[in-house]
Design a protein around this motif. Structure first.
Motif, mmCIF file in Angstrom:
data_model
loop_
_atom_site.group_PDB
_atom_site.id
_atom_site.type_symbol
_atom_site.label_atom_id
_atom_site.label_comp_id
_atom_site.label_asym_id
_atom_site.label_seq_id
_atom_site.Cartn_x
_atom_site.Cartn_y
_atom_site.Cartn_z
ATOM 1 N N LYS A 60 1.600 19.809 -3.770
ATOM 2 C CA LYS A 60 0.913 19.212 -4.915
ATOM 3 C C LYS A 60 -0.451 18.637 -4.513
ATOM 4 C CE LYS A 60 5.220 17.963 -7.294
ATOM 5 N NZ LYS A 60 6.084 16.838 -7.729
ATOM 6 N N GLY A 61 -0.847 18.867 -3.256
ATOM 7 C CA GLY A 61 -2.139 18.388 -2.793
ATOM 8 C C GLY A 61 -2.086 17.175 -1.896
ATOM 9 N N GLY A 62 -0.883 16.671 -1.626
ATOM 10 C CA GLY A 62 -0.735 15.519 -0.752
ATOM 11 C C GLY A 62 -1.112 15.842 0.684
ATOM 12 N N ARG A 63 -1.369 14.806 1.444
ATOM 13 C CA ARG A 63 -1.735 14.958 2.849
ATOM 14 C C ARG A 63 -0.685 14.306 3.750
ATOM 15 N NH1 ARG A 63 -7.254 11.876 2.365
ATOM 16 N NH2 ARG A 63 -5.886 10.718 0.943
ATOM 17 N N LEU A 64 -0.742 14.645 5.023
ATOM 18 C CA LEU A 64 0.145 14.059 6.021
ATOM 19 C C LEU A 64 -0.690 13.237 6.985
ATOM 20 C CD1 LEU A 64 2.734 13.694 7.712
ATOM 21 C CD2 LEU A 64 2.312 15.970 8.694
ATOM 22 N N PHE A 65 -0.330 11.957 7.121
ATOM 23 C CA PHE A 65 -1.000 11.070 8.063
ATOM 24 C C PHE A 65 -0.028 10.646 9.158
ATOM 25 C CE2 PHE A 65 -3.470 10.539 4.200
ATOM 26 C CZ PHE A 65 -4.772 10.451 4.654
ATOM 27 N N TYR A 66 -0.496 10.701 10.401
ATOM 28 C CA TYR A 66 0.232 10.116 11.521
ATOM 29 C C TYR A 66 -0.511 8.850 11.938
ATOM 30 C CZ TYR A 66 2.280 14.833 12.269
ATOM 31 O OH TYR A 66 2.933 16.027 12.140
ATOM 32 N N ILE A 67 0.210 7.755 12.151
ATOM 33 C CA ILE A 67 -0.416 6.546 12.680
ATOM 34 C C ILE A 67 0.361 6.083 13.911
ATOM 35 C CG2 ILE A 67 -1.420 5.794 10.491
ATOM 36 C CD1 ILE A 67 0.895 3.819 10.175
ATOM 37 N N GLY A 68 -0.380 5.652 14.927
ATOM 38 C CA GLY A 68 0.268 5.192 16.147
ATOM 39 C C GLY A 68 -0.729 4.525 17.065
ATOM 40 N N ALA A 69 -0.218 3.945 18.137
ATOM 41 C CA ALA A 69 -1.055 3.307 19.144
ATOM 42 C C ALA A 69 -0.730 3.909 20.510
ATOM 43 C CB ALA A 69 -0.808 1.795 19.164
ATOM 44 N N GLY A 70 -1.723 3.943 21.393
ATOM 45 C CA GLY A 70 -1.488 4.440 22.743
ATOM 46 C C GLY A 70 -0.997 5.875 22.764
ATOM 47 N N THR A 71 -0.003 6.133 23.601
ATOM 48 C CA THR A 71 0.548 7.488 23.731
ATOM 49 C C THR A 71 1.008 8.038 22.384
ATOM 50 O OG1 THR A 71 1.257 7.115 26.016
ATOM 51 C CG2 THR A 71 2.360 8.867 24.805
ATOM 52 N N SER A 72 1.676 7.215 21.595
ATOM 53 C CA SER A 72 2.186 7.675 20.296
ATOM 54 C C SER A 72 1.041 8.096 19.383
ATOM 55 C CB SER A 72 3.006 6.561 19.635
ATOM 56 O OG SER A 72 4.146 6.247 20.402
ATOM 57 N N GLY A 73 -0.030 7.315 19.374
ATOM 58 C CA GLY A 73 -1.182 7.667 18.554
ATOM 59 C C GLY A 73 -1.839 8.950 19.011
ATOM 60 N N GLY A 96 -4.487 12.509 12.102
ATOM 61 C CA GLY A 96 -3.944 11.551 13.056
ATOM 62 C C GLY A 96 -4.862 10.350 13.185
ATOM 63 N N ILE A 97 -4.296 9.153 13.129
ATOM 64 C CA ILE A 97 -5.062 7.911 13.245
ATOM 65 C C ILE A 97 -4.474 7.088 14.385
ATOM 66 C CG2 ILE A 97 -5.778 5.797 12.079
ATOM 67 C CD1 ILE A 97 -5.434 7.247 9.419
ATOM 68 N N ILE A 98 -5.343 6.586 15.260
ATOM 69 C CA ILE A 98 -4.894 5.809 16.412
ATOM 70 C C ILE A 98 -5.471 4.402 16.360
ATOM 71 C CG2 ILE A 98 -6.801 6.632 17.880
ATOM 72 C CD1 ILE A 98 -4.832 6.546 20.253
ATOM 73 N N LEU A 126 -9.637 6.499 3.908
ATOM 74 C CA LEU A 126 -9.440 7.926 3.645
ATOM 75 C C LEU A 126 -8.835 8.169 2.266
ATOM 76 C CD1 LEU A 126 -8.169 8.812 7.217
ATOM 77 C CD2 LEU A 126 -10.350 9.481 6.228
ATOM 78 N N ASP A 127 -8.991 7.172 1.388
ATOM 79 C CA ASP A 127 -8.551 7.297 -0.014
ATOM 80 C C ASP A 127 -7.087 7.693 -0.120
ATOM 81 O OD1 ASP A 127 -11.144 6.680 -1.009
ATOM 82 O OD2 ASP A 127 -11.759 8.753 -0.645
ATOM 83 N N ILE A 128 -6.251 6.931 0.554
ATOM 84 C CA ILE A 128 -4.810 7.189 0.551
ATOM 85 C C ILE A 128 -4.294 7.276 -0.882
ATOM 86 C CG2 ILE A 128 -4.081 4.774 0.628
ATOM 87 C CD1 ILE A 128 -2.655 7.439 2.937
ATOM 88 N N ASP A 129 -3.366 8.202 -1.122
ATOM 89 C CA ASP A 129 -2.912 8.511 -2.479
ATOM 90 C C ASP A 129 -1.392 8.563 -2.505
ATOM 91 O OD1 ASP A 129 -2.147 11.011 -4.468
ATOM 92 O OD2 ASP A 129 -3.756 9.749 -5.252
ATOM 93 N N VAL A 130 -0.825 8.396 -3.678
ATOM 94 C CA VAL A 130 0.626 8.337 -3.814
ATOM 95 C C VAL A 130 1.310 9.635 -3.393
ATOM 96 C CG1 VAL A 130 0.702 9.107 -6.224
ATOM 97 C CG2 VAL A 130 2.467 7.559 -5.351
ATOM 98 N N LEU A 131 0.577 10.765 -3.404
ATOM 99 C CA LEU A 131 1.167 12.029 -2.968
ATOM 100 C C LEU A 131 1.165 12.185 -1.450
ATOM 101 C CD1 LEU A 131 -0.231 14.625 -5.551
ATOM 102 C CD2 LEU A 131 2.136 13.841 -5.304
ATOM 103 N N ASP A 132 0.466 11.291 -0.764
ATOM 104 C CA ASP A 132 0.354 11.389 0.690
ATOM 105 C C ASP A 132 1.623 10.892 1.384
ATOM 106 O OD1 ASP A 132 -2.215 12.387 0.435
ATOM 107 O OD2 ASP A 132 -3.142 10.401 0.551
ATOM 108 N N THR A 133 1.769 11.310 2.625
ATOM 109 C CA THR A 133 2.905 10.903 3.457
ATOM 110 C C THR A 133 2.380 10.243 4.721
ATOM 111 O OG1 THR A 133 4.286 12.719 2.637
ATOM 112 C CG2 THR A 133 4.915 11.733 4.744
ATOM 113 N N VAL A 134 2.965 9.119 5.092
ATOM 114 C CA VAL A 134 2.552 8.410 6.299
ATOM 115 C C VAL A 134 3.722 8.371 7.280
ATOM 116 C CG1 VAL A 134 1.680 6.253 7.283
ATOM 117 C CG2 VAL A 134 0.933 6.974 5.000
ATOM 118 N N VAL A 135 3.490 8.910 8.466
ATOM 119 C CA VAL A 135 4.500 8.909 9.521
ATOM 120 C C VAL A 135 4.026 7.980 10.627
ATOM 121 C CG1 VAL A 135 5.723 10.289 11.241
ATOM 122 C CG2 VAL A 135 5.227 11.264 8.983
#
Length: 271
Positions: A60-73, A96-98, A126-135
């Motif tokens: 539906k146009g949503g995006r996937l975001f990864y957030i983490g710090a250090g190795t995980s990021g 991906g966001i670190i 990044l204009d986060i939207d309700v269709l987006d997914t954050v991991v």
């Protein structure tokens, strides 16, 4: 914070490491690493739940975001950065966001992971939207930066998941879908770049690859949407066409140049 046992901080099963031979060190590390795929197998139902829900939003146009710090990021950024060349999607669909910003990819930024507000600020830029997914990715499951992104994301109705190596951790409780991979204590006590990091890489591979297949970016078993950005990939694309269209190498090469992508050639070429 709930009471839980930090498996990632339990003392290693191996001691006096500095007295071991190189061969002994390597064999013992390998022995520990063999536990990782089995631990990942135990959380496949949770990964499946994420991929199915993510696919629906992504289409539906949503995006996937990864957030983490250090190795995980860094692992999140690595997985996201492979999507455009491998599957031909724009850079802004999997991001991906670190903690600490792009400079933290190479050099650790002190205390960046302790900021409880920055992750949500980074996502809002990044204009986060309700269709987006954050991991959120955090071996400990307690990283303030990651929790500070997951909590508001879930409150705002986004799909959230947490990849952690501590079942019952705050991240596992905060995210809608908890992917808690119990790999046991690290070979070097607390060094989560080892088994924990390896498990995160495997899980990220599974999430993004399954997602790309589900949304039609793979045909058969081929990366038909890959970017033809170097000679190796052009040769690979040519061979895909040889097999898929029953052409010799010269004709397949010509067809690939004409259409500019494996998928377009497969969809449109007629002998």
């Amino acid at each position: 914070m709930s009471n839980f046992k930090k498996i990632t901080e339990i003392a290693s099963s191996h001691d006096n490491l500095e007295l071991m031979s190189t061969a002994d060190l390597l064999n013992r590390i390998n022995m520990e690493d063999q536990q990782v795929p089995m631990a990942v197998m135990n959380v496949i139902p949770q990964i499946e739940k994420l991929v199915n829900a993510l696919t629906e939003r992504f289409l539906k146009g949503g995006r996937l975001f990864y957030i983490g710090a250090g190795t995980s990021g860094r692992l999140g950024i690595l997985d996201a950065s492979e999507i455009p060349p491998t599957f031909g999607l724009p850079h802004d669909r999997v991001i991906g966001i670190i903690a600490g910003g792009d400079g933290a990819i190479r050099k650790a930024v002190e205390f960046a992971e302790d900021d409880t507000e920055q992750a949500w600020k980074d996502l809002q830029k990044l204009d986060i939207d309700v269709l987006d997914t954050v991991v959120g990715i955090a071996a400990s499951g307690t990283t303030p930066y990651v929790l500070g992104g997951i909590h508001p994301a879930r409150e705002q109705g986004l799909l959230t998941a947490g990849i952690t190596n501590n079942p019952g951790s705050p991240l596992a409780l905060a995210a809608e879908i908890a992917i808690a991979v119990n790999v046991g204590p690290e070979f070097v006590t607390g060094s989560t770049r080892m088994k924990s990091g390896t498990s995160q890489k495997l899980v990220l591979n599974m999430i993004s690859t399954a997602l790309m297949i589900r949304i039609g970016r793979v045909k058969g078993n081929k990366m038909v949407n890959m970017q033809l950005s170097n000679n190796k990939l052009v040769d690979r694309g040519t061979r895909y066409l040889m097999e898929g269209l029953q052409l010799d190498y010269e004709e397949a090469s010509r067809v690939l140049k004409e259409y500019g992508s494996v998928k377009k050639a497969m969809d449109n070429y007629k002998k």
